[in-house]
Design an enzyme around this catalytic site. Structure first.
Site, PDB file in Angstrom:
ATOM      1  N   ASP A 129      -0.172   5.101   1.116  1.00 21.83           N
ATOM      2  CA  ASP A 129      -0.427   5.997   2.249  1.00 21.83           C
ATOM      3  C   ASP A 129      -0.480   5.210   3.550  1.00 21.83           C
ATOM      4  O   ASP A 129      -1.244   4.240   3.672  1.00 21.83           O
ATOM      5  CB  ASP A 129      -1.763   6.722   2.058  1.00 21.83           C
ATOM      6  N   ASP A 175      -1.488  -1.279   5.844  1.00 19.47           N
ATOM      7  CA  ASP A 175      -1.688  -0.672   7.163  1.00 19.47           C
ATOM      8  C   ASP A 175      -3.145  -0.655   7.583  1.00 19.47           C
ATOM      9  O   ASP A 175      -3.484  -0.043   8.599  1.00 19.47           O
ATOM     10  CB  ASP A 175      -1.156   0.768   7.164  1.00 19.47           C
ATOM     11  N   ASP A 209       0.869  -1.170   0.000  1.00 17.05           N
ATOM     12  CA  ASP A 209       0.000   0.000   0.000  1.00 17.05           C
ATOM     13  C   ASP A 209       0.914   1.230   0.000  1.00 17.05           C
ATOM     14  O   ASP A 209       2.127   1.114   0.231  1.00 17.05           O
ATOM     15  CB  ASP A 209      -0.893  -0.039   1.237  1.00 17.05           C
TER      16      ASP A 209
END
Length: 241
Positions: free
Chosen positions: A14, A179, A12
């Site tokens: 961000d 995250d 991922d």
């Protein structure tokens, strides 16, 4: 076949490779204030990150106006708000974001030994490109798939499946690092391993509850010297250094 257990490592963006919340909040608040609404706190904006900037903006204006997200999404004025946000965010991209610890070192080390590296993000391509280039990551990434690169985005697993096919590897030799629960669901639907980072954007919920195979301190856990190749069910939720 390499002794390293993965041919393909997908990330991922961000909250995983780059801390972007401050500049996303800046652009969000630029847009809110241009419409006469007060700025939202950074913590609140951070809790909206995960489904792409369009959904974040919808949540921001629903919160500011005390209405539902569907009301904002279907309003005649929303396209203009989205255009305003787009202008502000392109100006803000790369201005207050930072790489998380060990990101550059880990990506460079894995790339040097032939591991294919990619980003799968729900951020729109025009923003993804600017952020990645601002932090000079383009040269170590073999593929970047943004939220508008395909007809669907995470948690749909199509982007992961296409990466596996593109690089001629298998699900067993692919891992996703994210995250959020969105990342974990995406990886599960693609049938690949998934590790999670505790410092990113999981919509205000503890990542330890999301069911990743491991929760790692930072991405350097992927380095061969730090890698624990034999995963067991008991490792789920453990904080690994």
């Amino acid at each position: 076949m390499s002794s390293y257990p993965y041919d393909l490592v997908l990330f991922d963006l961000d909250g995983t490779l780059i801390e972007t919340a401050p500049e996303i909040a800046d652009a969000c608040n630029d847009t809110l204030q241009a419409s006469g609404f007060p700025a939202a706190p950074l913590e609140t904006v951070t809790s909206w990150i995960g489904h792409g900037t369009r959904e974040l903006l919808i949540k921001a204006f629903a919160d500011a106006m005390g209405t539902t997200t569907d009301a904002i999404r279907n309003s005649e004025g929303f396209p203009a708000l989205e255009q305003t946000f787009g202008r502000h965010y392109l100006q803000r991209c790369g201005t207050r974001s930072t790489l998380y610890p060990q990101v550059r070192e880990t990506l460079e080390a894995l790339s040097a030994q032939g591991v294919k590296l990619g980003v799968v993000t729900n951020k729109e391509e025009r923003y993804t490109r600017v952020v990645i280039d601002a932090h000079n990551l383009r040269s170590v990434l073999d593929v970047v798939i943004s939220g508008d690169s395909l007809p669907v985005k995470k948690p749909n697993p199509l982007a992961i499946e296409q990466c596996i096919e593109r690089f001629g590897t298998t699900a067993e030799r692919t891992i996703f690092i994210g995250d959020s629960s969105i990342d974990i669901e995406t990886a599960r639907r693609a049938g690949i391993a998934v590790w999670a980072l505790p410092y990113g954007y999981n919509m205000g919920k503890p990542i330890e509850e999301a069911g990743a195979d491991r929760v790692i301190e930072n991405v350097s856990a992927l380095l061969p010297a730090n890698l624990v190749s034999a995963e067991t069910p008991s490792s789920r939720g453990d904080l690994s250094t």
